[in-house]
Scaffold this motif. Sequence first.
Motif, PDB file in Angstrom:
ATOM      1  N   ASN B  82      14.563  29.775  31.061  1.00 57.79           N
ATOM      2  CA  ASN B  82      14.620  28.358  31.424  1.00 57.79           C
ATOM      3  C   ASN B  82      15.046  27.517  30.230  1.00 57.79           C
ATOM      4  OD1 ASN B  82      14.378  26.213  33.092  1.00 57.79           O
ATOM      5  ND2 ASN B  82      12.249  26.506  33.599  1.00 57.79           N
ATOM      6  N   LEU B  83      14.473  27.817  29.060  1.00 60.26           N
ATOM      7  CA  LEU B  83      14.811  27.031  27.864  1.00 60.26           C
ATOM      8  C   LEU B  83      16.261  27.279  27.434  1.00 60.26           C
ATOM      9  CD1 LEU B  83      11.487  27.302  25.822  1.00 60.26           C
ATOM     10  CD2 LEU B  83      12.402  25.310  27.025  1.00 60.26           C
ATOM     11  N   ILE B  84      16.685  28.572  27.503  1.00 61.71           N
ATOM     12  CA  ILE B  84      18.078  28.872  27.134  1.00 61.71           C
ATOM     13  C   ILE B  84      19.028  28.110  28.045  1.00 61.71           C
ATOM     14  CG2 ILE B  84      19.830  30.695  27.077  1.00 61.71           C
ATOM     15  CD1 ILE B  84      17.602  32.630  26.213  1.00 61.71           C
ATOM     16  N   TRP B  85      18.749  28.165  29.341  1.00 61.45           N
ATOM     17  CA  TRP B  85      19.578  27.473  30.325  1.00 61.45           C
ATOM     18  C   TRP B  85      19.608  25.973  30.037  1.00 61.45           C
ATOM     19  CZ3 TRP B  85      22.546  25.853  34.224  1.00 61.45           C
ATOM     20  CH2 TRP B  85      22.122  24.759  34.986  1.00 61.45           C
ATOM     21  N   THR B  86      18.426  25.384  29.845  1.00 58.02           N
ATOM     22  CA  THR B  86      18.360  23.928  29.667  1.00 58.02           C
ATOM     23  C   THR B  86      19.079  23.493  28.399  1.00 58.02           C
ATOM     24  OG1 THR B  86      16.220  23.935  30.779  1.00 58.02           O
ATOM     25  CG2 THR B  86      16.784  21.964  29.559  1.00 58.02           C
ATOM     26  N   ALA B 167      26.088  36.570  32.734  1.00 49.70           N
ATOM     27  CA  ALA B 167      25.523  35.796  33.839  1.00 49.70           C
ATOM     28  C   ALA B 167      24.954  34.478  33.329  1.00 49.70           C
ATOM     29  CB  ALA B 167      24.443  36.608  34.548  1.00 49.70           C
ATOM     30  N   MET B 168      24.193  34.556  32.229  1.00 51.53           N
ATOM     31  CA  MET B 168      23.603  33.328  31.681  1.00 51.53           C
ATOM     32  C   MET B 168      24.697  32.367  31.219  1.00 51.53           C
ATOM     33  SD  MET B 168      20.997  31.513  31.103  1.00 51.53           S
ATOM     34  CE  MET B 168      19.364  32.247  30.968  1.00 51.53           C
ATOM     35  N   LEU B 231      16.697  12.340  30.542  1.00 47.59           N
ATOM     36  CA  LEU B 231      16.837  12.496  31.997  1.00 47.59           C
ATOM     37  C   LEU B 231      17.416  13.846  32.360  1.00 47.59           C
ATOM     38  CD1 LEU B 231      18.176   9.011  33.150  1.00 47.59           C
ATOM     39  CD2 LEU B 231      15.963  10.042  33.653  1.00 47.59           C
ATOM     40  N   ARG B 232      18.507  14.211  31.684  1.00 44.00           N
ATOM     41  CA  ARG B 232      19.175  15.468  32.033  1.00 44.00           C
ATOM     42  C   ARG B 232      18.295  16.655  31.649  1.00 44.00           C
ATOM     43  NH1 ARG B 232      22.342  15.591  35.728  1.00 44.00           N
ATOM     44  NH2 ARG B 232      21.395  17.629  35.613  1.00 44.00           N
ATOM     45  N   ALA B 233      17.528  16.539  30.588  1.00 46.35           N
ATOM     46  CA  ALA B 233      16.645  17.640  30.202  1.00 46.35           C
ATOM     47  C   ALA B 233      15.652  17.899  31.336  1.00 46.35           C
ATOM     48  CB  ALA B 233      15.918  17.307  28.912  1.00 46.35           C
ATOM     49  N   ILE B 234      15.090  16.840  31.883  1.00 50.66           N
ATOM     50  CA  ILE B 234      14.123  17.011  32.971  1.00 50.66           C
ATOM     51  C   ILE B 234      14.800  17.600  34.204  1.00 50.66           C
ATOM     52  CG2 ILE B 234      12.676  15.738  34.609  1.00 50.66           C
ATOM     53  CD1 ILE B 234      12.095  13.801  32.213  1.00 50.66           C
ATOM     54  N   TRP B 235      15.960  17.042  34.541  1.00 51.71           N
ATOM     55  CA  TRP B 235      16.648  17.522  35.735  1.00 51.71           C
ATOM     56  C   TRP B 235      17.110  18.958  35.567  1.00 51.71           C
ATOM     57  CZ3 TRP B 235      19.933  12.447  36.188  1.00 51.71           C
ATOM     58  CH2 TRP B 235      19.112  11.432  36.677  1.00 51.71           C
ATOM     59  N   ASP B 236      17.650  19.293  34.393  1.00 49.41           N
ATOM     60  CA  ASP B 236      18.143  20.656  34.175  1.00 49.41           C
ATOM     61  C   ASP B 236      16.983  21.641  34.150  1.00 49.41           C
ATOM     62  OD1 ASP B 236      20.764  19.915  34.103  1.00 49.41           O
ATOM     63  OD2 ASP B 236      20.810  19.640  31.929  1.00 49.41           O
ATOM     64  N   PHE B 237      15.872  21.222  33.587  1.00 53.29           N
ATOM     65  CA  PHE B 237      14.717  22.117  33.479  1.00 53.29           C
ATOM     66  C   PHE B 237      14.262  22.581  34.859  1.00 53.29           C
ATOM     67  CE2 PHE B 237      10.271  23.241  32.762  1.00 53.29           C
ATOM     68  CZ  PHE B 237      10.390  24.035  31.619  1.00 53.29           C
ATOM     69  N   LYS B 238      14.319  21.686  35.825  1.00 58.07           N
ATOM     70  CA  LYS B 238      13.841  22.091  37.159  1.00 58.07           C
ATOM     71  C   LYS B 238      14.978  22.393  38.130  1.00 58.07           C
ATOM     72  CE  LYS B 238      13.279  17.398  38.708  1.00 58.07           C
ATOM     73  NZ  LYS B 238      12.521  16.485  39.506  1.00 58.07           N
ATOM     74  N   GLU B 239      16.191  22.629  37.582  1.00 52.99           N
ATOM     75  CA  GLU B 239      17.333  22.950  38.429  1.00 52.99           C
ATOM     76  C   GLU B 239      17.038  24.234  39.222  1.00 52.99           C
ATOM     77  OE1 GLU B 239      20.286  21.203  38.684  1.00 52.99           O
ATOM     78  OE2 GLU B 239      20.851  22.621  40.249  1.00 52.99           O
ATOM     79  N   THR B 253      15.952  39.907  36.364  1.00 46.88           N
ATOM     80  CA  THR B 253      15.343  38.592  36.228  1.00 46.88           C
ATOM     81  C   THR B 253      15.936  37.821  35.052  1.00 46.88           C
ATOM     82  OG1 THR B 253      13.618  39.492  34.839  1.00 46.88           O
ATOM     83  CG2 THR B 253      13.121  39.297  37.185  1.00 46.88           C
ATOM     84  N   SER B 254      17.153  38.186  34.613  1.00 44.65           N
ATOM     85  CA  SER B 254      17.638  37.601  33.361  1.00 44.65           C
ATOM     86  C   SER B 254      18.026  36.129  33.484  1.00 44.65           C
ATOM     87  CB  SER B 254      18.794  38.417  32.780  1.00 44.65           C
ATOM     88  OG  SER B 254      19.506  39.042  33.802  1.00 44.65           O
ATOM     89  N   THR B 255      18.357  35.637  34.686  1.00 42.13           N
ATOM     90  CA  THR B 255      18.618  34.199  34.811  1.00 42.13           C
ATOM     91  C   THR B 255      17.561  33.549  35.697  1.00 42.13           C
ATOM     92  OG1 THR B 255      20.128  34.550  36.643  1.00 42.13           O
ATOM     93  CG2 THR B 255      21.116  34.372  34.452  1.00 42.13           C
ATOM     94  N   GLN B 256      16.414  34.224  35.796  1.00 42.95           N
ATOM     95  CA  GLN B 256      15.353  33.678  36.648  1.00 42.95           C
ATOM     96  C   GLN B 256      14.562  32.623  35.885  1.00 42.95           C
ATOM     97  OE1 GLN B 256      12.580  36.073  39.408  1.00 42.95           O
ATOM     98  NE2 GLN B 256      11.388  35.722  37.539  1.00 42.95           N
ATOM     99  N   THR B 257      14.892  31.366  36.153  1.00 40.95           N
ATOM    100  CA  THR B 257      14.173  30.280  35.486  1.00 40.95           C
ATOM    101  C   THR B 257      12.875  30.016  36.244  1.00 40.95           C
ATOM    102  OG1 THR B 257      15.395  28.687  36.773  1.00 40.95           O
ATOM    103  CG2 THR B 257      16.271  29.204  34.597  1.00 40.95           C
ATOM    104  N   LEU B 258      12.028  29.153  35.701  1.00 40.41           N
ATOM    105  CA  LEU B 258      10.714  28.915  36.324  1.00 40.41           C
ATOM    106  C   LEU B 258      10.802  28.435  37.772  1.00 40.41           C
ATOM    107  CD1 LEU B 258       8.768  27.446  33.270  1.00 40.41           C
ATOM    108  CD2 LEU B 258       8.356  29.643  34.422  1.00 40.41           C
ATOM    109  N   PRO B 259      11.711  27.525  38.121  1.00 35.22           N
ATOM    110  CA  PRO B 259      11.775  27.112  39.534  1.00 35.22           C
ATOM    111  C   PRO B 259      12.061  28.297  40.464  1.00 35.22           C
ATOM    112  CG  PRO B 259      13.018  25.596  38.165  1.00 35.22           C
ATOM    113  CD  PRO B 259      12.623  26.745  37.295  1.00 35.22           C
ATOM    114  N   LEU B 260      12.927  29.221  39.980  1.00 28.62           N
ATOM    115  CA  LEU B 260      13.217  30.386  40.806  1.00 28.62           C
ATOM    116  C   LEU B 260      11.992  31.287  40.946  1.00 28.62           C
ATOM    117  CD1 LEU B 260      16.172  29.440  40.104  1.00 28.62           C
ATOM    118  CD2 LEU B 260      16.802  31.856  40.316  1.00 28.62           C
ATOM    119  N   LEU B 261      11.224  31.333  39.875  1.00 27.30           N
ATOM    120  CA  LEU B 261      10.012  32.150  39.888  1.00 27.30           C
ATOM    121  C   LEU B 261       8.988  31.560  40.863  1.00 27.30           C
ATOM    122  CD1 LEU B 261       8.493  34.530  38.689  1.00 27.30           C
ATOM    123  CD2 LEU B 261       7.843  33.100  36.759  1.00 27.30           C
ATOM    124  N   VAL B 262       8.864  30.256  40.861  1.00 27.01           N
ATOM    125  CA  VAL B 262       7.960  29.587  41.801  1.00 27.01           C
ATOM    126  C   VAL B 262       8.354  29.939  43.228  1.00 27.01           C
ATOM    127  CG1 VAL B 262       7.201  27.350  42.692  1.00 27.01           C
ATOM    128  CG2 VAL B 262       7.475  27.674  40.220  1.00 27.01           C
TER     129      VAL B 262
END
Lengths: 377, 302
Positions: B82-86, B167-168, B231-239, B253-262
């Motif tokens: 998630n952090l790498i992506w954001t 992929a990332m 703003l974008r940090a928040i939005w990207d974090f929960k993309e 699970t290499s691009t599985q960010t927290l929203p995907l995990l939820v």
Amino acid sequence: MADVVLSNVNKVFGTFTAVDGLNLDIRQGEFVSLLGPSGCGKTTTLRMLAGLEFPSGGEIRIGDRMVNDLAPGQRDIAMVFQSYALYPHMSVGQNIAYPLKKRGVAKAERTAMVAKTAEMLQLTPLLNRKPRELSGGQQQRVALGRALVRDPKVFLLDEPLSNLDAKLRGYMRAELIELHQRLGRTMVYVTHDQLEAMTMSDRIAVMESGKLQQFAPPQVVYREPANRFVASFIGTPGMNIVDGELLQENGRWIFQSQGFSVDAPNLGPDAQSGAAAMGIRPEGLSIGTGPIEGVVQLVEQTGHENIVVARVGDGLRMTGRTNPDQPVRAGETIKLSIDANKAHFFAEGATGKRLNKAAATSDGPAKSQSALKEATS
Amino acid sequence: MRHIMAKQQQTLLERRYSMLGLFLIAPTVLVFCAVIVYPLISAVYLSLFKIFTPTLEGSWVGLDNYRVLLSKGEFWTSLRANLIWTVGTLSLQIIFGVGMALVLHQNIWFRSLARSLILFPYFISTVVAVLVWKWLFNDLYGILNHLMITAGLIDWPIDYLGSMPNAMISVILVGAWKYFPFVVIAVLARLQSIPDQLYEAAKIDGAGPIARFFDITLPQLREVLVVIIMLRAIWDFKEFDLIFLLTGGGPVTSTQTLPLLVYKEAFALNQMGMASAYAVIMMLIMLGFMLVYIRRTRSEES
């Protein structure tokens, strides 16, 4: 020695000619105002001097260098903008230091120079403030400081006082005059305010429609306007200008207009019979006795004098000055006379040339200076 | 003195105005409670249970879900992804966004057309955009591989979405492409309000183009960039949709960010309680962003 020379400078924006064949020779240490109504090309001229605008033709020299192809930073000029253009994120000290920094002045030396400039402009206690925490007058002084700090060859000032209130403007005018005397640097000052131009300048360049109308010391511009435009632009209240005709009768010139005629004693060799205009300043018009009859339309009381606007003949408005003790009321019929020796005559047209002999007026400079002060106060 | 007086006796008109004020904000407060406060409280509540999603039957486990999740490797790898992506996608959005805004601020030909076209990725629906990108990225039929092979840059097709780190990188690039127009518009609006005279003054003061960018443009953009980044940090974090549609969190699970995990916990593994616990943790992390953001805007105001 000429310090700033513009030879035949043009500036064209698309189909609009902003500056048209301008020639100016500004002497070293001179304070020159570019004066004219908005859109007359005065600001464009200044911006070309600064290098912010490129001339479409002609040559600009500063000192002994042709500067047409030099960037603004290389021209050894400083400019004060109407909006001051202070860098909002920098403190007063950083603002003043910026031009030094960009020229690679060492930090210690920079600090010393900023301190000296700040002291001269009474900015020392404000050095750590940001521009937005300052009043208009203080911002103005910071803008001046940024220009002064590196001691440029020429100062360019673009309506620097127009954002200040009337009282502060009067004060800053005096400060600028003093500064100019102290520094002895060439200053080019753009303004649409004739009072500023008259009080501060060594010479005024009056411009209209991109063309230079007259370039002369303030008193000459006031007493011997080169043409009808200059005559009508300079002076408050403005010169009365009457259209009419010049006739020659028994070897002397007579100006004839709606219902009255005046001798034209001082005409030069360019005078011709036919359509012409006469100009007379309000102080050349005496109210009380005389051959001209008018109906008072308006009396403006300024305290030390009254300004009387009267209708003469068929809709012609004439403005004169009276002593406030002289009772004149709106609606009254009054007699007027024109002092023919103070009259100016112009050829036909909006910029019709002056037809009087050179140096026609007989009163000395001191008197005219006081008349001027009254006229502009 | 006057202040005290005002406190002591409030006129009828003043009281009527404050009543009107309450009346006017009441609908917003009610909607806010219904769609924000209630779900928030229930999420925290649900995270204390072990719940089977299809039946919604559950039993109280207390903080057990949190203990499990913090000791599970999957949470930490997802947080890392998630952090790498954001950080990755946000940096690219800012760099491309500011760069493009600077270009569009110039007097270039077709400027207004270009300004509208630039918004295209932002307007287009995520599903459509991702489908197009998936075809571009396709390892067998994708035009990207085809062009690169024809140009002689690669000998074999690249697997853009099915291997790491490709992929990332792909996800980050598509995210940057999708959201940089937001940065362009916000920065462009600010650029247009920087007075020209500042640049002119700097020119006269001897500043070249690079000095003018660093001494004027960048400081003037600072405030708007702070807001955009937050703003974008928040939005990207929960993309969620973009990553889910593009890679589904894979490979493995290499691009599985927290929203995907939820999402996976709640609907694939049917662990609604655990999913809620993840969501609450996510919220706490974002709360960190929010606090920085609010402090930032406060200090700008003062």
